[in-house]
Scaffold this motif. Structure first.
Motif, PDB file in Angstrom:
ATOM      1  N   GLU A 135       0.870  -1.170   0.000  1.00  0.00           N
ATOM      2  CA  GLU A 135       0.000   0.000   0.000  1.00  0.00           C
ATOM      3  C   GLU A 135       0.909   1.223   0.000  1.00  0.00           C
ATOM      4  O   GLU A 135       1.433   1.605   1.038  1.00  0.00           O
ATOM      5  CB  GLU A 135      -0.884   0.012   1.250  1.00  0.00           C
ATOM      6  CG  GLU A 135      -1.799  -1.186   1.370  1.00  0.00           C
ATOM      7  CD  GLU A 135      -2.497  -1.223   2.714  1.00  0.00           C
ATOM      8  OE1 GLU A 135      -2.517  -0.177   3.399  1.00  0.00           O
ATOM      9  OE2 GLU A 135      -3.008  -2.288   3.086  1.00  0.00           O
ATOM     10  N   PRO A 136       1.130   1.837  -1.146  1.00  0.00           N
ATOM     11  CA  PRO A 136       2.041   2.985  -1.194  1.00  0.00           C
ATOM     12  C   PRO A 136       1.639   4.058  -0.187  1.00  0.00           C
ATOM     13  O   PRO A 136       0.547   4.606  -0.246  1.00  0.00           O
ATOM     14  CB  PRO A 136       1.902   3.481  -2.639  1.00  0.00           C
ATOM     15  CG  PRO A 136       1.466   2.268  -3.400  1.00  0.00           C
ATOM     16  CD  PRO A 136       0.561   1.527  -2.462  1.00  0.00           C
ATOM     17  N   ALA A 220      -0.184  15.420   6.340  1.00  0.00           N
ATOM     18  CA  ALA A 220      -0.116  14.220   7.181  1.00  0.00           C
ATOM     19  C   ALA A 220       0.292  13.030   6.331  1.00  0.00           C
ATOM     20  O   ALA A 220      -0.181  12.880   5.196  1.00  0.00           O
ATOM     21  CB  ALA A 220      -1.465  13.953   7.847  1.00  0.00           C
ATOM     22  N   ALA A 221       1.177  12.218   6.877  1.00  0.00           N
ATOM     23  CA  ALA A 221       1.591  10.980   6.217  1.00  0.00           C
ATOM     24  C   ALA A 221       0.676   9.867   6.725  1.00  0.00           C
ATOM     25  O   ALA A 221       0.670   9.561   7.926  1.00  0.00           O
ATOM     26  CB  ALA A 221       3.051  10.659   6.533  1.00  0.00           C
ATOM     27  N   ILE A 222      -0.107   9.276   5.816  1.00  0.00           N
ATOM     28  CA  ILE A 222      -1.192   8.372   6.219  1.00  0.00           C
ATOM     29  C   ILE A 222      -1.042   7.012   5.560  1.00  0.00           C
ATOM     30  O   ILE A 222      -0.816   6.917   4.342  1.00  0.00           O
ATOM     31  CB  ILE A 222      -2.564   8.979   5.847  1.00  0.00           C
ATOM     32  CG1 ILE A 222      -2.714  10.367   6.477  1.00  0.00           C
ATOM     33  CG2 ILE A 222      -3.699   8.058   6.280  1.00  0.00           C
ATOM     34  CD1 ILE A 222      -3.996  11.081   6.076  1.00  0.00           C
ATOM     35  N   ASP A 243       6.920   4.708  -4.147  1.00  0.00           N
ATOM     36  CA  ASP A 243       6.833   4.028  -5.438  1.00  0.00           C
ATOM     37  C   ASP A 243       6.557   2.546  -5.215  1.00  0.00           C
ATOM     38  O   ASP A 243       6.504   2.060  -4.080  1.00  0.00           O
ATOM     39  CB  ASP A 243       8.091   4.238  -6.279  1.00  0.00           C
ATOM     40  CG  ASP A 243       9.353   3.731  -5.599  1.00  0.00           C
ATOM     41  OD1 ASP A 243       9.289   2.733  -4.852  1.00  0.00           O
ATOM     42  OD2 ASP A 243      10.423   4.332  -5.821  1.00  0.00           O
ATOM     43  N   LYS A 244       6.394   1.793  -6.304  1.00  0.00           N
ATOM     44  CA  LYS A 244       6.001   0.385  -6.215  1.00  0.00           C
ATOM     45  C   LYS A 244       7.085  -0.508  -5.630  1.00  0.00           C
ATOM     46  O   LYS A 244       6.827  -1.678  -5.314  1.00  0.00           O
ATOM     47  CB  LYS A 244       5.601  -0.125  -7.599  1.00  0.00           C
ATOM     48  CG  LYS A 244       6.737  -0.111  -8.611  1.00  0.00           C
ATOM     49  CD  LYS A 244       6.257  -0.605  -9.958  1.00  0.00           C
ATOM     50  CE  LYS A 244       7.393  -0.592 -10.980  1.00  0.00           C
ATOM     51  NZ  LYS A 244       6.936  -1.069 -12.309  1.00  0.00           N
ATOM     52  N   ASN A 281      -5.960  -5.303  -8.601  1.00  0.00           N
ATOM     53  CA  ASN A 281      -5.701  -4.294  -9.632  1.00  0.00           C
ATOM     54  C   ASN A 281      -6.984  -3.615 -10.098  1.00  0.00           C
ATOM     55  O   ASN A 281      -7.029  -2.390 -10.285  1.00  0.00           O
ATOM     56  CB  ASN A 281      -4.994  -4.935 -10.825  1.00  0.00           C
ATOM     57  CG  ASN A 281      -3.558  -5.299 -10.508  1.00  0.00           C
ATOM     58  OD1 ASN A 281      -2.925  -4.686  -9.646  1.00  0.00           O
ATOM     59  ND2 ASN A 281      -3.029  -6.300 -11.187  1.00  0.00           N
ATOM     60  N   GLU A 282      -8.032  -4.408 -10.265  1.00  0.00           N
ATOM     61  CA  GLU A 282      -9.298  -3.859 -10.744  1.00  0.00           C
ATOM     62  C   GLU A 282      -9.983  -3.002  -9.685  1.00  0.00           C
ATOM     63  O   GLU A 282     -10.589  -1.970  -9.994  1.00  0.00           O
ATOM     64  CB  GLU A 282     -10.227  -5.001 -11.176  1.00  0.00           C
ATOM     65  CG  GLU A 282     -11.562  -4.535 -11.714  1.00  0.00           C
ATOM     66  CD  GLU A 282     -12.465  -5.683 -12.160  1.00  0.00           C
ATOM     67  OE1 GLU A 282     -13.667  -5.452 -12.345  1.00  0.00           O
ATOM     68  OE2 GLU A 282     -11.952  -6.812 -12.324  1.00  0.00           O
ATOM     69  N   THR A 283      -9.882  -3.438  -8.423  1.00  0.00           N
ATOM     70  CA  THR A 283     -10.585  -2.747  -7.346  1.00  0.00           C
ATOM     71  C   THR A 283      -9.890  -1.456  -6.935  1.00  0.00           C
ATOM     72  O   THR A 283     -10.547  -0.426  -6.703  1.00  0.00           O
ATOM     73  CB  THR A 283     -10.724  -3.668  -6.121  1.00  0.00           C
ATOM     74  OG1 THR A 283     -11.397  -4.878  -6.506  1.00  0.00           O
ATOM     75  CG2 THR A 283     -11.518  -2.980  -5.009  1.00  0.00           C
ATOM     76  N   TYR A 284      -8.554  -1.479  -6.859  1.00  0.00           N
ATOM     77  CA  TYR A 284      -7.834  -0.344  -6.277  1.00  0.00           C
ATOM     78  C   TYR A 284      -7.027   0.481  -7.272  1.00  0.00           C
ATOM     79  O   TYR A 284      -6.528   1.549  -6.915  1.00  0.00           O
ATOM     80  CB  TYR A 284      -6.946  -0.847  -5.131  1.00  0.00           C
ATOM     81  CG  TYR A 284      -7.772  -1.431  -4.014  1.00  0.00           C
ATOM     82  CD1 TYR A 284      -8.564  -0.605  -3.214  1.00  0.00           C
ATOM     83  CD2 TYR A 284      -7.825  -2.805  -3.793  1.00  0.00           C
ATOM     84  CE1 TYR A 284      -9.356  -1.124  -2.211  1.00  0.00           C
ATOM     85  CE2 TYR A 284      -8.620  -3.335  -2.789  1.00  0.00           C
ATOM     86  CZ  TYR A 284      -9.379  -2.489  -1.999  1.00  0.00           C
ATOM     87  OH  TYR A 284     -10.159  -3.016  -1.016  1.00  0.00           O
ATOM     88  N   LYS A 285      -6.883  -0.005  -8.475  1.00  0.00           N
ATOM     89  CA  LYS A 285      -6.308   0.777  -9.573  1.00  0.00           C
ATOM     90  C   LYS A 285      -5.028   1.516  -9.192  1.00  0.00           C
ATOM     91  O   LYS A 285      -4.882   2.732  -9.392  1.00  0.00           O
ATOM     92  CB  LYS A 285      -7.351   1.758 -10.099  1.00  0.00           C
ATOM     93  CG  LYS A 285      -8.631   1.066 -10.557  1.00  0.00           C
ATOM     94  CD  LYS A 285      -9.595   2.026 -11.195  1.00  0.00           C
ATOM     95  CE  LYS A 285     -10.936   1.348 -11.497  1.00  0.00           C
ATOM     96  NZ  LYS A 285     -10.820   0.099 -12.263  1.00  0.00           N
ATOM     97  N   GLY A 286      -4.097   0.783  -8.596  1.00  0.00           N
ATOM     98  CA  GLY A 286      -2.792   1.346  -8.266  1.00  0.00           C
ATOM     99  C   GLY A 286      -2.647   1.824  -6.842  1.00  0.00           C
ATOM    100  O   GLY A 286      -1.530   2.050  -6.368  1.00  0.00           O
ATOM    101  N   ALA A 287      -3.745   1.987  -6.105  1.00  0.00           N
ATOM    102  CA  ALA A 287      -3.667   2.389  -4.708  1.00  0.00           C
ATOM    103  C   ALA A 287      -3.167   1.246  -3.836  1.00  0.00           C
ATOM    104  O   ALA A 287      -2.602   1.457  -2.757  1.00  0.00           O
ATOM    105  CB  ALA A 287      -5.029   2.866  -4.215  1.00  0.00           C
ATOM    106  N   VAL A 288      -3.389   0.027  -4.305  1.00  0.00           N
ATOM    107  CA  VAL A 288      -2.875  -1.182  -3.671  1.00  0.00           C
ATOM    108  C   VAL A 288      -2.222  -2.000  -4.788  1.00  0.00           C
ATOM    109  O   VAL A 288      -2.829  -2.209  -5.828  1.00  0.00           O
ATOM    110  CB  VAL A 288      -3.996  -2.001  -2.993  1.00  0.00           C
ATOM    111  CG1 VAL A 288      -3.443  -3.284  -2.378  1.00  0.00           C
ATOM    112  CG2 VAL A 288      -4.705  -1.156  -1.945  1.00  0.00           C
ATOM    113  N   VAL A 289      -0.984  -2.438  -4.529  1.00  0.00           N
ATOM    114  CA  VAL A 289      -0.213  -3.096  -5.578  1.00  0.00           C
ATOM    115  C   VAL A 289       0.134  -4.523  -5.162  1.00  0.00           C
ATOM    116  O   VAL A 289       0.749  -4.715  -4.115  1.00  0.00           O
ATOM    117  CB  VAL A 289       1.085  -2.328  -5.880  1.00  0.00           C
ATOM    118  CG1 VAL A 289       1.862  -2.997  -7.009  1.00  0.00           C
ATOM    119  CG2 VAL A 289       0.774  -0.873  -6.211  1.00  0.00           C
ATOM    120  N   PRO A 290      -0.264  -5.550  -5.941  1.00  0.00           N
ATOM    121  CA  PRO A 290       0.123  -6.924  -5.609  1.00  0.00           C
ATOM    122  C   PRO A 290       1.636  -7.049  -5.514  1.00  0.00           C
ATOM    123  O   PRO A 290       2.364  -6.494  -6.353  1.00  0.00           O
ATOM    124  CB  PRO A 290      -0.438  -7.746  -6.770  1.00  0.00           C
ATOM    125  CG  PRO A 290      -1.531  -6.903  -7.330  1.00  0.00           C
ATOM    126  CD  PRO A 290      -1.087  -5.483  -7.162  1.00  0.00           C
TER     127      PRO A 290
END
Length: 293
Positions: A135-136, A220-222, A243-244, A281-290
């Protein structure tokens, strides 16, 4: 007399027919397999014991994205004889404490630096079973639209737990806001800030509260899970994010006594499947990265 003899023979014939039907009872009725039911020494039928028992697996998780990802696997695991029960938590302490106390079978909410620090502080021996996603980590604001607008002396909020606090400081340093003692690595703390020329005020707060204090601080860093819960999209709303290649992979955690249990391993396989990768990938579109490890 002749009528009596005829009646006697008729009754005898019926008795013979009934006896024949009784002897073939194991091959008639609902037994379509043609196999007789097992019997005990007395010739009485016994029930065949069930060989596939359903196992309940109780897993603690943060609501988003961890519980969402787990709940997507409930039907898949059910087909494999595992009843996945997802228990949601809003903090980072109870999932580990309840796992250690065997109220949970596993948990899924944290990264390795946090687990290592928690084990050290508590004297626990919880173990990583598998890596799942990153989770970036992001920096957010309700007062400015770009980091270039940040004023000298601004108030910056970061998580108050050691691992996520250090993670936030590293991210701030990467973007030139402060300088750190690099020899401390991921264990860096506020006390390891070596340069703060713009005199930013660093405040440490409970991670879960950070989205709620955006109006009270400048940035804020969250953690992403808390950002998502607050309807903040890391790829759209963050001023900047990791980054990823972030080393902070979120992991499935268990105890040494159950980490190799078949049900746990079935969950690992499901979490690291192509289907789960596509769902994330479909649900979070880059906000969560496998980030399967």
């Amino acid at each position: 007399m002749k009528k009596k003899s005829t009646l006697w023979f008729a009754l005898l014939a019926i008795a013979v027919m009934l006896a024949g039907c009784g002897n073939n009872g194991g091959n008639t009725g609902n037994n379509t397999s043609g196999n007789a039911a097992p019997s005990n020494d007395a010739g009485q039928a016994t029930e065949t014991p069930a060989t596939d028992e359903v196992v309940t697996l109780k897993v603690g998780a943060s609501s988003v994205p961890h519980a969402v990802i787990l709940n997507n696997l409930v039907d898949t695991l059910k087909e494999q004889g595992v009843n996945l029960e997802v228990v949601e938590f809003s903090d980072y302490v109870q999932p580990n404490e309840q796992l250690y106390e065997k109220q949970l079978d596993a948990n899924y909410f944290q990264h390795v630096p946090y687990l290592d620090q928690f084990n050290k502080d508590k004297g626990y021996d919880l173990v990583k079973v598998a890596g799942v996603h990153v989770e970036p980590f992001g920096v957010y604001s309700s007062k400015i639209k770009a980091i270039e607008e940040l004023k000298d002396g601004a108030k910056i909020a970061i998580p108050n737990d050691p691992s996520n606090g250090g993670r936030a400081l590293i991210l701030l340093a990467q973007h030139g806001l402060i300088e750190l003692d690099e020899s401390k690595g991921v264990d860096v703390t506020v006390g390891d800030i070596t340069a703060n020329p713009r005199e930013f005020e660093i405040v440490e707060l409970e991670a879960a509260t950070l989205p709620r204090v955006l109006d009270e601080v400048d940035i804020a860093a969250i953690n992403t899970n808390y950002a998502l819960e607050a309807d903040l999209n890391p790829t759209e709303d963050a001023l900047f994010i990791e980054d990823k290649d972030s080393p902070y992979v979120n992991i499935l955690v268990a105890r040494p006594d159950n980490q190799n249990d078949p049900a746990i391993q079935k969950l690992v396989k499901a979490l690291q499947s192509p289907e789960t990768e596509a769902f994330i990938n479909e649900t979070y579109k880059g906000a969560v990265v496998p980030a399967f490890q």
